[in-house]
Design a protein around this motif. Structure first.
Motif, mmCIF file in Angstrom:
data_model
loop_
_atom_site.group_PDB
_atom_site.id
_atom_site.type_symbol
_atom_site.label_atom_id
_atom_site.label_comp_id
_atom_site.label_asym_id
_atom_site.label_seq_id
_atom_site.Cartn_x
_atom_site.Cartn_y
_atom_site.Cartn_z
ATOM 1 N N GLU A 28 -3.156 21.376 22.337
ATOM 2 C CA GLU A 28 -1.901 22.217 22.827
ATOM 3 C C GLU A 28 -1.975 23.358 23.244
ATOM 4 O OE1 GLU A 28 2.476 21.326 21.138
ATOM 5 O OE2 GLU A 28 1.568 23.047 20.093
ATOM 6 N N ASP A 29 -2.945 24.183 22.615
ATOM 7 C CA ASP A 29 -2.990 25.822 23.173
ATOM 8 C C ASP A 29 -3.616 25.863 24.270
ATOM 9 O OD1 ASP A 29 -1.931 26.706 20.870
ATOM 10 O OD2 ASP A 29 -3.773 28.053 20.326
ATOM 11 N N LEU A 30 -4.854 24.853 24.713
ATOM 12 C CA LEU A 30 -5.609 24.822 25.874
ATOM 13 C C LEU A 30 -4.707 24.103 26.958
ATOM 14 C CD1 LEU A 30 -8.871 23.784 24.221
ATOM 15 C CD2 LEU A 30 -8.175 25.843 24.835
ATOM 16 N N LYS A 84 0.549 29.170 21.093
ATOM 17 C CA LYS A 84 1.238 29.618 22.081
ATOM 18 C C LYS A 84 1.885 28.579 23.088
ATOM 19 C CE LYS A 84 -2.717 30.062 25.162
ATOM 20 N NZ LYS A 84 -3.835 30.548 25.756
ATOM 21 N N ASN A 85 1.434 27.366 23.034
ATOM 22 C CA ASN A 85 2.130 26.438 23.829
ATOM 23 C C ASN A 85 3.005 25.504 23.157
ATOM 24 O OD1 ASN A 85 1.323 27.307 26.093
ATOM 25 N ND2 ASN A 85 -0.754 26.024 26.177
ATOM 26 N N HIS A 86 3.289 25.840 21.830
ATOM 27 C CA HIS A 86 4.300 24.946 20.928
ATOM 28 C C HIS A 86 5.559 25.037 21.697
ATOM 29 C CE1 HIS A 86 6.634 23.481 17.601
ATOM 30 N NE2 HIS A 86 5.420 23.033 17.022
ATOM 31 N N PRO A 87 6.210 23.741 21.728
ATOM 32 C CA PRO A 87 7.668 23.811 22.545
ATOM 33 C C PRO A 87 8.578 24.692 21.922
ATOM 34 C CG PRO A 87 6.976 21.627 21.590
ATOM 35 C CD PRO A 87 5.730 22.301 21.635
ATOM 36 N N PHE A 88 8.398 24.825 20.580
ATOM 37 C CA PHE A 88 9.669 25.569 20.092
ATOM 38 C C PHE A 88 9.288 27.011 19.631
ATOM 39 C CE2 PHE A 88 10.867 21.088 18.371
ATOM 40 C CZ PHE A 88 11.829 21.105 19.130
ATOM 41 N N LEU A 89 8.048 27.420 20.239
ATOM 42 C CA LEU A 89 7.647 28.795 19.975
ATOM 43 C C LEU A 89 8.489 29.779 20.182
ATOM 44 C CD1 LEU A 89 5.153 30.526 18.763
ATOM 45 C CD2 LEU A 89 4.301 30.787 21.141
#
Lengths: 178, 412
Positions: free
Chosen positions: B170-172, B399-404
């Motif tokens: 997901e980060d990438l 960093k790309n987590h939808p709830f970050l």
């Protein structure tokens, strides 16, 4: 001297209302209270509201329940009517933990409901008193004490400038649902 | 709230004092194991190895459980701290291999599970024939037992690794695909985990005393492993914060972790007490034997267990400010972690040693000394080393987590 007791700024948008609070605070105008139809994040900190003491009350209501039950059990099983149950001691504590727990919860819950009624002046059968009816519907209300803050035109300007849809000058503190 | 600028791609550097200390810990552990075997305390060493290997595996698999719960609840608050349980989940395969090795060797050398793992117990009319164990042999036999262990722990490891991998991808690549995949698999994992952890606990710990059984035992162990895992997550996060990492973790995140530790400590007590009360109340000899052994030989441990795992979190974490305080939460978490060591000690030792700490026929009983402390330190070192190496491989925030963003602005 006017008879106006409270000035209410009525906002249609929570962000504008927050902005209104900032504006008033910048001008050192003390805000009496704010009424909103929904919880607004961070508003307590902004208004400097002290933390609720409900948790402390909850603890003492709970501990009252614990003590009541343990005393009751002791009086019943040791003082008044000792019975040999399965060869255990009369005051066999583990047996009574569940009921003590239940009574702790019960006292805590009832106590908190009572505290809530007492602190909000809401009692069954009593018509609630509110400063603005739409505060529980679609408006965000800032109330300013008009006796303490005498420059009413400035308050009006600040509220309007922040985006208040309506500014009311009330001669009575509360209107009621009656 | 507002505009914070955090370096979300910062990485943990696993060097220096922590690395040296963890290696020293591992060496002390190896020393303690060697000392245990040299001083002829085979059973005691094996019991301690089982305790710590079980503890290690449980903390790591509950890390995977934490990830799954966050997926299924679609929780936003935890998004920025997920790398810590992910590192624990990634370590699970190592923990599983160690646990399987300890169980396998324990069975092979007859140091563990001798209450049921002896074929002579099943020979009808034989000198050692045991009717109860013979009746249970369809379930408690070595191939089926080892098969269950491998299948369960393998399934947990598979999901644990996958959760960590998807988060890395997901980060990438970004997007919601990995989150959706994680959500779907978290649902499957939770069903598997929920039904199999009690059986896993029955097998690994309860079968040490195969004559006795309690249906509460599975949940009792589940509560213990879950709360100890939450405490571990809290400890790692607070120590990382103190070392200057993860500055986005604010006291609202700590508050949530504190609530979790508080709530599940009470849950642990609830399950522990439910098991105790029924046995105490019914007072049937085949059931009370469990507590009889613990009261007779380990009485102070029995009460220390309750003080550490119930009273400490109850009294120290009840207050809101305490849950939000770094130092108090850290202290309580460490106390709870020690408490669950005592709890596992209570579960394992009286089962392995029939007469507790007493020396019977020259056979030493259980105890508390260099073997216990050394093996515990060894596993703490191993845990620190493996989890922190896993943690240092990726950025500390997904960093790309939808709830970050929700998590970064978390405020209670």
């Amino acid at each position: 001297m006017s008879n106006i007791k409270y000035i209410l700024g009525s906002f249609g948008d929570p962000d504008e209302m927050m902005h209104g609070i900032e504006k008033l605070q910048e001008n050192n105008i003390k805000i009496h209270d704010v009424y909103t139809p929904m919880p607004i994040h961070g508003i307590e900190a902004k208004l400097g509201i002290k933390r609720s003491r409900l948790d402390i009350a909850a603890f003492f209501f709970g501990i009252t329940g614990t003590i009541t039950m343990l005393t009751g059990v002791y009086l019943a099983t040791v003082v008044d009517w000792p019975i040999n149950i399965g060869g255990k001691t009369h005051f066999a504590l583990p047996d009574f933990i569940p009921i003590t727990f239940e009574l702790t919860i019960l006292f805590c819950a009832f106590g908190l409901v009572g505290s809530y009624y007492a602190s909000t002046h809401l009692f069954p059968g009593r018509a609630p008193r509110v400063m603005d009816l739409r505060a529980s519907n679609d408006r965000f209300i800032i109330a300013v004490d008009a006796k303490e803050n005498t420059d009413h035109t400035k308050i009006d300007e600040l509220l309007k400038g922040a985006g208040a849809l309506e500014v009311k000058h009330n001669e009575r503190k509360y209107i009621s649902y009656e | 709230m507002g505009t914070h600028h955090y370096n979300l791609s910062e990485q943990f550097e696993f060097t220096g004092k922590v690395k040296i200390l963890s290696i020293v810990g591992i060496l002390i552990g190896v020393g303690a194991i060697a000392y245990g075997f040299i001083s002829d305390a085979h059973e005691r060493t094996f019991a301690n190895l089982l305790l710590m290997a079980y503890y290690f595996a449980c903390v790591c698999m509950s890390g995977a459980f934490f990830l799954a719960v966050q997926y299924v609840a679609q929780a936003g608050w935890s998004a920025s701290i997920l790398r810590v349980p992910q590192a624990m989940a990634k370590t699970l395969p190592i923990a599983v291999i160690i646990l399987l090795a300890v169980i396998g060797l324990g069975l092979y050398t007859h140091n563990l599970y001798h209450h049921w793992a002896d074929p002579e117990l099943l020979v009808e009319g034989g000198a050692k024939y045991d009717k109860l164990i013979a009746g249970k042999s369809a379930f408690l036999n070595i191939p089926f037992f080892m098969g269950r262990q491998i299948v369960f722990l393998g399934a947990y490891s598979f999901f644990a690794i996958k959760f960590a991998q998807w988060s890395g991808q997901e980060d990438l690549h970004g997007g919601l695909d990995y989150y959706r995949k994680g959500f779907k698999n978290a649902c499957i994992f939770l069903v598997i985990y929920g039904f199999t952890t009690p059986i896993f606990a029955f097998d690994t710990i309860m079968s040490l005393e195969a004559h006795w059984f309690s249906t509460m035992f599975g949940w009792y162990n589940f509560a213990a492993m879950w709360v100890s895992s939450l405490a571990t997550i809290a400890v790692i996060i607070i120590l990382l914060r103190k070392a200057g990492y993860m500055q986005w973790v604010n006291n609202s995140h700590l508050h949530n972790l504190g609530q979790f530790i508080f709530g599940f400590s009470i849950f642990w007590t609830y399950v522990w007490f439910s098991q105790f009360l029924l046995i105490y109340y019914a007072n049937m000899s085949e059931e009370t034997v469990y507590f009889y052994k613990r009261f007779n030989n380990y009485e102070s441990w029995f009460y220390i267990n309750l003080i550490l795992n119930f009273l400490t979190p109850l009294l120290l974490l009840m207050d809101r400010d305490n849950k939000r305080s770094e130092n108090i939460l850290l202290t309580v978490s460490i106390v709870v972690l020690c408490g669950h060591w005592v709890d596992y000690y209570q579960m394992i030792m009286p089962g392995v040693f029939e007469f507790g700490p007493k020396v019977i026929d020259g056979k030493p009983g259980s105890g508390f000394g260099f073997i216990e402390i050394g093996i515990a330190l060894g596993f703490i070192g191993l845990f620190t080393y493996t989890v922190l190496s896993a943690l240092s491989k990726k950025a500390l925030a997904p960093k790309n987590h939808p709830f970050l963003q929700e998590s970064l602005n978390h405020h209670l």
